[in-house]
Design a protein around this motif. Structure first.
Motif, short mmCIF file in Angstrom:
data_model
loop_
_atom_site.label_atom_id
_atom_site.label_comp_id
_atom_site.label_asym_id
_atom_site.label_seq_id
_atom_site.Cartn_x
_atom_site.Cartn_y
_atom_site.Cartn_z
N ASP A 104 0.80 -1.22 0.00
CA ASP A 104 0.00 0.00 0.00
C ASP A 104 0.84 1.27 0.00
O ASP A 104 0.28 2.37 -0.07
CB ASP A 104 -0.95 0.01 1.20
CG ASP A 104 -0.23 -0.28 2.50
OD1 ASP A 104 0.84 -0.91 2.46
OD2 ASP A 104 -0.75 0.11 3.56
N THR A 105 2.16 1.18 0.11
CA THR A 105 3.03 2.36 0.06
C THR A 105 4.20 2.10 -0.87
O THR A 105 4.51 0.96 -1.22
CB THR A 105 3.58 2.72 1.45
OG1 THR A 105 4.34 1.61 1.95
CG2 THR A 105 2.46 3.04 2.43
N GLU A 109 -1.05 7.86 -4.89
CA GLU A 109 -2.08 8.23 -3.91
C GLU A 109 -1.44 8.44 -2.55
O GLU A 109 -0.54 7.72 -2.15
CB GLU A 109 -3.14 7.13 -3.83
CG GLU A 109 -3.91 6.93 -5.13
CD GLU A 109 -4.99 5.89 -4.98
OE1 GLU A 109 -5.17 5.39 -3.86
OE2 GLU A 109 -5.65 5.58 -5.99
N LYS A 110 -1.92 9.44 -1.84
CA LYS A 110 -1.41 9.76 -0.49
C LYS A 110 0.10 9.98 -0.50
O LYS A 110 0.82 9.49 0.36
CB LYS A 110 -1.80 8.65 0.48
CG LYS A 110 -3.31 8.51 0.64
CD LYS A 110 -3.67 7.47 1.67
CE LYS A 110 -5.18 7.39 1.86
NZ LYS A 110 -5.56 6.36 2.84
N THR A 164 0.27 5.96 9.45
CA THR A 164 -0.44 7.23 9.52
C THR A 164 0.05 8.14 8.41
O THR A 164 1.25 8.39 8.29
CB THR A 164 -0.20 7.92 10.88
OG1 THR A 164 -0.61 7.05 11.92
CG2 THR A 164 -0.99 9.22 10.95
N TYR A 165 -0.86 8.61 7.57
CA TYR A 165 -0.50 9.54 6.51
C TYR A 165 -0.49 10.94 7.10
O TYR A 165 -1.50 11.45 7.56
CB TYR A 165 -1.50 9.44 5.36
CG TYR A 165 -1.42 8.11 4.67
CD1 TYR A 165 -0.52 7.90 3.63
CD2 TYR A 165 -2.19 7.03 5.08
CE1 TYR A 165 -0.42 6.66 3.01
CE2 TYR A 165 -2.10 5.79 4.47
CZ TYR A 165 -1.21 5.62 3.43
OH TYR A 165 -1.10 4.39 2.83
N ASN A 188 6.54 8.64 1.19
CA ASN A 188 5.70 7.74 0.41
C ASN A 188 5.58 8.27 -1.00
O ASN A 188 5.01 9.34 -1.23
CB ASN A 188 4.32 7.62 1.06
CG ASN A 188 3.43 6.65 0.32
OD1 ASN A 188 3.92 5.69 -0.27
ND2 ASN A 188 2.13 6.90 0.34
N PHE A 215 2.11 16.44 3.30
CA PHE A 215 2.78 16.50 2.01
C PHE A 215 4.20 17.00 2.22
O PHE A 215 4.42 18.02 2.88
CB PHE A 215 2.02 17.46 1.07
CG PHE A 215 2.64 17.56 -0.30
CD1 PHE A 215 2.27 16.67 -1.30
CD2 PHE A 215 3.59 18.53 -0.58
CE1 PHE A 215 2.83 16.75 -2.56
CE2 PHE A 215 4.16 18.62 -1.84
CZ PHE A 215 3.78 17.73 -2.83
N VAL A 251 4.99 9.73 5.69
CA VAL A 251 4.16 8.73 6.34
C VAL A 251 4.87 8.26 7.61
O VAL A 251 6.10 8.17 7.65
CB VAL A 251 3.93 7.53 5.38
CG1 VAL A 251 3.24 6.38 6.09
CG2 VAL A 251 3.11 7.99 4.18
#
Length: 358
Positions: A199-200, A222-223, A237-238, A218, A241, A227
């Motif tokens: 997922d990362t 997406e996202k 935890t995101y 990350n 930026f 992180v």
């Protein structure tokens, strides 16, 4: 040729071998006292030092036409390790490993890299440096010598030594293309295990001073951003930026004394808090994409991790509960666990990570 002599053919005096870039900070490293920051700045990527409260930074390398990158401050605060392509072999630029004093003097090449060296990081005792050479990680004594090859196979990048010196976190992938994962390995090359899933897309790892978290960049579409990974629970935890995180050191001696552990987990895990029973079943809480539960060979945070069980997985309860390290452990069985069974945490006395399953 000279500026006024146009009769001779022009000869190449200097060739710009770098891509043009805008000014951007990279490779950030805090001083051990948390008062100064070393960083590389493009273009031409000199290494600078900024002391908090001062009006401007100081250029430590001042080479102009070479790349100095990835500064890393030694634990005693006396040296900065970095990489530089100032050496040439048959007209081609290299990327070797250097150290210098914090005022920019005493530049010493400690390893003449046969490939490309990147991302040096000091061991907490200051005796060794882990670094990336091409696709593998190596450890070398601070004064140089023959490096020890830490990894084998795949692409291994962005090493970061844990504050207690027990582990080196790094990013590992099969090729330079995604997916990539955060792994841990001991400094002797043993105990390698994964911390994250697909997922990362992690880069630029940095440990929190207490060793509980790893912050990283990350690079997933997406996202995107910085992180925070909880090393024990795997929770992600995101945060914000940004690029290239670096955790500021803290003076442990000035931290408040931790409060006594409340009478929660230890006192109540066998009656009152735990909702599970031997012979029954449980389901890993969360939804697809949430962090998995770690499975260990014994009921302890320090025990060897032997597998992961993903959210939604149903397990059989073989033994428990056992209270250790602030967690409530159960021995569980599942086809997802190598060897068929292992110990995983029901929760921490406040949050449930396993739910009863009927």
């Amino acid at each position: 040729m000279g500026p006024a002599d146009k009769s001779e053919p022009a000869s190449l005096a200097y060739e710009d071998h770098h891509d043009p870039m805008i000014d951007m900070m990279q490779g950030i490293s805090w001083s051990p006292d948390g008062r100064s920051i070393a960083f590389a700045m493009t273009p031409w990527s000199d290494i600078y030092l900024y002391t908090l409260g001062q009006p401007d930074s100081v250029n430590l390398t001042k080479t102009g036409k070479f790349f100095e990158e990835y500064p890393a401050w030694s634990p005693n605060g006396k040296l900065i390790a970095f990489t530089s392509d100032r050496r040439q072999v048959k007209g081609k630029y290299t990327s070797d490993l250097y150290t210098m004093r914090t005022d920019g003097s005493g530049v010493t090449m400690i390893y003449e890299c046969p490939g490309r060296c990147d991302n040096p990081e000091w061991s907490p005792d200051g005796k060794s440096i882990v670094f990336q050479q091409d696709n593998d990680l190596y450890i070398i004594p601070k004064s140089g010598g023959k490096p020890f090859k830490l990894t084998q196979g795949g692409v291994n990048q962005y090493p970061a030594w844990s504050p207690d010196g027990e582990w080196i976190a790094f990013v590992r992938s099969v090729t330079l293309d995604p997916p990539a994962y955060i792994y841990l390995v001991k400094p002797d090359g043993t105990g390698m295990r994964a911390l994250t899933g697909k997922d990362t897309q992690p880069r630029q790892l940095t440990w929190s001073p207490d060793g509980r978290y790893i912050a990283f960049e990350n690079f997933a579409s997406e996202k995107f951003g910085v992180v925070i990974l909880d090393v024990q629970s795997g929770e992600i935890t995101y945060w914000l930026f940004g690029y290239t995180p670096s955790w500021r050191p803290m003076d442990i001696s000035k931290l408040p004394t931790p409060a006594a552990t409340p009478a929660g987990v230890t006192a109540n895990c066998s009656s009152g808090w735990s909702r599970l029973q031997v012979g029954g079943q449980a389901q890993v809480s969360g939804k697809a994409g949430d962090p998995p539960n770690r499975v260990r060979e014994s009921p302890s945070k320090s025990a060897q991790q032997i597998g992961l069980i993903n959210p939604g997985t149903v397990v059989s309860l073989l033994e428990g509960p056992v209270c250790a390290d602030g967690l409530v452990f159960w021995k569980v069985a599942s086809d997802e666990i190598p060897g068929g069974s292992g110990w995983t945490a029901e929760g921490d006395g406040a949050e449930y990570w396993l739910n009863p399953y009927q």
